[in-house]
Structure formats: C-alpha cells, structure tokens
Design an enzyme around this catalytic site. Structure first.
Site, PDB file in Angstrom:
ATOM      1  N   ASP A  25       0.818  -1.219   0.000  1.00 38.26           N
ATOM      2  CA  ASP A  25       0.000   0.000   0.000  1.00 38.26           C
ATOM      3  C   ASP A  25       0.853   1.271   0.000  1.00 38.26           C
ATOM      4  O   ASP A  25       1.987   1.273   0.462  1.00 38.26           O
ATOM      5  CB  ASP A  25      -0.899  -0.030   1.254  1.00 38.26           C
ATOM      6  CG  ASP A  25      -2.060   0.933   1.134  1.00 38.26           C
ATOM      7  OD1 ASP A  25      -2.379   1.364   0.006  1.00 38.26           O
ATOM      8  OD2 ASP A  25      -2.658   1.271   2.173  1.00 38.26           O
ATOM      9  N   HIS A  42       3.041   3.140  -8.639  1.00 36.55           N
ATOM     10  CA  HIS A  42       2.954   1.699  -8.915  1.00 36.55           C
ATOM     11  C   HIS A  42       4.246   1.209  -9.584  1.00 36.55           C
ATOM     12  O   HIS A  42       4.740   0.124  -9.286  1.00 36.55           O
ATOM     13  CB  HIS A  42       1.751   1.390  -9.809  1.00 36.55           C
ATOM     14  CG  HIS A  42       0.436   1.749  -9.176  1.00 36.55           C
ATOM     15  ND1 HIS A  42       0.126   1.390  -7.888  1.00 36.55           N
ATOM     16  CD2 HIS A  42      -0.641   2.437  -9.647  1.00 36.55           C
ATOM     17  CE1 HIS A  42      -1.088   1.839  -7.588  1.00 36.55           C
ATOM     18  NE2 HIS A  42      -1.574   2.482  -8.641  1.00 36.55           N
ATOM     19  N   LEU A 136      10.536 -20.933  -3.653  1.00 38.95           N
ATOM     20  CA  LEU A 136       9.533 -19.986  -3.124  1.00 38.95           C
ATOM     21  C   LEU A 136       8.202 -20.101  -3.861  1.00 38.95           C
ATOM     22  O   LEU A 136       8.160 -20.057  -5.085  1.00 38.95           O
ATOM     23  CB  LEU A 136      10.075 -18.553  -3.273  1.00 38.95           C
ATOM     24  CG  LEU A 136       9.111 -17.426  -2.889  1.00 38.95           C
ATOM     25  CD1 LEU A 136       8.879 -17.387  -1.389  1.00 38.95           C
ATOM     26  CD2 LEU A 136       9.641 -16.063  -3.372  1.00 38.95           C
TER      27      LEU A 136
HETATM   28  C1  FPP Z   1      -1.998  -0.012  -3.395  1.00 38.86           C
HETATM   29  O1  FPP Z   1      -1.497   1.303  -3.347  1.00 38.86           O
HETATM   30  C2  FPP Z   1      -1.350  -0.729  -4.481  1.00 38.86           C
HETATM   31  C3  FPP Z   1      -1.996  -1.341  -5.509  1.00 38.86           C
HETATM   32  C4  FPP Z   1      -3.460  -1.335  -5.648  1.00 38.86           C
HETATM   33  C5  FPP Z   1      -1.243  -2.010  -6.583  1.00 38.86           C
HETATM   34  C6  FPP Z   1       0.021  -2.710  -6.206  1.00 38.86           C
HETATM   35  C7  FPP Z   1       0.817  -2.920  -7.411  1.00 38.86           C
HETATM   36  C8  FPP Z   1       2.159  -2.852  -7.490  1.00 38.86           C
HETATM   37  C9  FPP Z   1       3.050  -2.674  -6.329  1.00 38.86           C
HETATM   38  C10 FPP Z   1       2.778  -2.970  -8.825  1.00 38.86           C
HETATM   39  C11 FPP Z   1       3.641  -4.140  -9.016  1.00 38.86           C
HETATM   40  C12 FPP Z   1       2.933  -5.421  -8.875  1.00 38.86           C
HETATM   41  C13 FPP Z   1       2.983  -6.405  -9.783  1.00 38.86           C
HETATM   42  C14 FPP Z   1       2.404  -7.716  -9.435  1.00 38.86           C
HETATM   43  C15 FPP Z   1       3.605  -6.239 -11.090  1.00 38.86           C
HETATM   44  P1  FPP Z   1      -2.505   2.509  -3.550  1.00 38.86           P
HETATM   45  O2  FPP Z   1      -2.523   2.853  -4.994  1.00 38.86           O
HETATM   46  O3  FPP Z   1      -3.824   2.165  -2.957  1.00 38.86           O
HETATM   47  O4  FPP Z   1      -1.812   3.652  -2.745  1.00 38.86           O
HETATM   48  P2  FPP Z   1      -2.549   4.808  -1.952  1.00 38.86           P
HETATM   49  O5  FPP Z   1      -3.241   4.157  -0.783  1.00 38.86           O
HETATM   50  O6  FPP Z   1      -1.423   5.692  -1.517  1.00 38.86           O
HETATM   51  O7  FPP Z   1      -3.495   5.475  -2.892  1.00 38.86           O
END
Ligand code: FPP
Length: 244
Positions: A25, A42, A136
């Site tokens: 997150d 991301h 893993l």
């Molecule tokens: C939450 O942060 C994150 C996500 C919904 C996406 C997670 C994805 C990645 C880390 C990209 C890489 C992953 C793969 C599998 C290639 P948020 O956007 O909700 O953050 P915020 O709470 O600050 O808005």
C-alpha cells in the site's frame, strides 16, 4: 542508520516465517507527495516487489503472497487500471527467467477471467514456465477478495454435498482450507502492511486467523530489504500462543 548486513546478523535463519503476506500500500500517496501521477507510484512499487522477492529467495522463505489488485480496485480510473495491468504483463515477461533461475513458482490467487486476453496470456505463461519449480511459492493476489474466496469455497463444498459426494459431517477446517486459493500452503505467519493504515482490506480473511501483523508508515515504493528484515526480526521476538 542500520544496514541490511547488520540486520542479517540479528536474524535467526532457523526460525523464519514460512509464509509472509504483504499489502503493498501507499503507491499513490508516494507519487502524489512527489508531484507525480499515481501510476508512477505503482511503477516504483514494482521495484520494491522485485527486491522483496529476491530476499525471500535468499532467505529460503517458503511462501510470499502479495496483494496486487483487489476486487475493489476496479473502482479506480480506467487509466490506472490499464497501467497496473500493463505493469503486471511487463513484470511477468521481464522477470520470468530470473524467477525460474531462482526456482520460484508463481500462483495467482483470485478470479482472472475478468482480465483481458493479454493479461491472461502473461499469467498463463508465468504459471506454465514456473510450474515445476519447488522453491519460493510466489502468490500474486489479482482480482482477489477474501470474502469472495470464502464464498466460492462454500459454493463448491455445497455443490459436493448436494451431489452426495461429501457428507456434511466431513466438513472441517482442513477440508475448507483445501478449497481456498491457498490450498496446500501454510497460513501466513506474518502480514506486512506499509503506508500507515491499520486494516486488513479483505485480504486472506480465513488464512490470517493467527497471523502476526507488522505495520509501518513507510510507503510501499520506499519499502526495502531493511524494512523486510526489520519485520522478520520483530516477528522473531513475538511470542505466538495461538490462543493457548
Ligand atoms: C496499493 O497502493 C497498491 C496497488 C493497488 C497495486 C500494487 C501494485 C504494485 C506494487 C505494482 C507491481 C505489482 C505487480 C504484481 C507487477 P494505492 O494505490 O492504494 O496507494 P494509496 O493508498 O497511496 O493510494
């Protein structure tokens, strides 16, 4: 500041969690704080993921589950969803060779039927190429929701009962767990949630019954091996009683 090397010396390698789960997150907030669009968070988060997977391999951890896209994430903008899907495709094609060299087995937790053919093809490729690996277990939760998972398991079990293939009395925790996406894997010992929120967000609801939680204010793109090692060391200092 403490280094990864120093933390490694504090770690008891014979007492590691078998399964670590992570809610990745804070990507959006990380980007916005830098005057960037959320998608760059991301992108940066993908680098943190690479590093954590590498460390899990180095340490010999049995399973890692990351929350990459929840059933609720469809509410995000089309642009952000498309970007996330593109990132997933890129990650899988770019990383598959190294993941296989490191004996990593990829599994998807979630219902991927809603994804585009390109995304499904990348996922099928990664699963197929890594299927005989036995290092893993790398679980990527995609279009995943804990309640949906429990409901689906219930539906399958109910169908078996209705068809006379299963007796109601045979339903126990082990049988139920065997109908979840994580069938055959140990429950997470440790759940890490960065970015300062203290909630579970519909992640692995059944599996985290006795999991230890580790929270940090650090946003996921800034999460490094230092934080992961710190979480493991803190975990090793906890007394787990499993209700006893
Ligand atoms: C939450 O942060 C994150 C996500 C919904 C996406 C997670 C994805 C990645 C880390 C990209 C890489 C992953 C793969 C599998 C290639 P948020 O956007 O909700 O953050 P915020 O709470 O600050 O808005």
């Amino acid at each position: 500041m403490v280094t990864g090397e120093e933390l490694l010396t504090q770690l008891n390698k014979s007492c590691l969690p078998r399964h670590v789960a992570i809610i990745m997150d804070g990507n959006g907030r990380w980007a916005l704080a830098r005057g960037l669009k959320r998608i760059f968070g991301h992108q940066a988060g993908m680098e943190s993921l690479r590093e954590v997977v590498k460390l899990c391999v180095e340490l010999g951890i049995q399973a890692l589950t990351v929350y990459a896209f929840s059933t609720e994430n469809w509410k995000r903008s089309r642009l952000e969803i498309n970007f996330l899907m593109g990132l997933l495709i890129k990650y899988l094609y770019q990383e598959i060779d190294e993941l296989c060299t490191n004996n990593v087995k990829i599994k998807i937790l979630g219902d991927i039927e809603k994804f585009t053919p390109e995304v499904q093809a990348a996922i099928a490729m990664a699963i197929e190429r890594s299927q005989s690996n036995n290092g893993l277990n790398f679980n990527i939760a995609l279009n995943y929701g804990g309640r949906f998972e429990i409901m689906e398991a219930t539906r399958v079990i109910a169908r078996k009962v209705a068809a006379g293939k299963l007796d109601v009395e045979e339903i126990n925790e082990a049988l139920f767990a065997g109908h979840l996406y994580t069938a055959g894997q140990p429950d997470p010992d440790l759940l890490i949630r960065p970015a300062g929120d203290y909630r579970v967000s519909n992640f692995l609801l059944w599996q985290i019954a006795y999991t230890e939680f580790w929270f940090t204010e650090i946003k996921w793109p800034d999460f490094s091996r230092i934080h992961f090692l710190q979480a493991l060391i803190d975990f090793q200092n906890r007394e787990r009683r499993f209700g006893g």
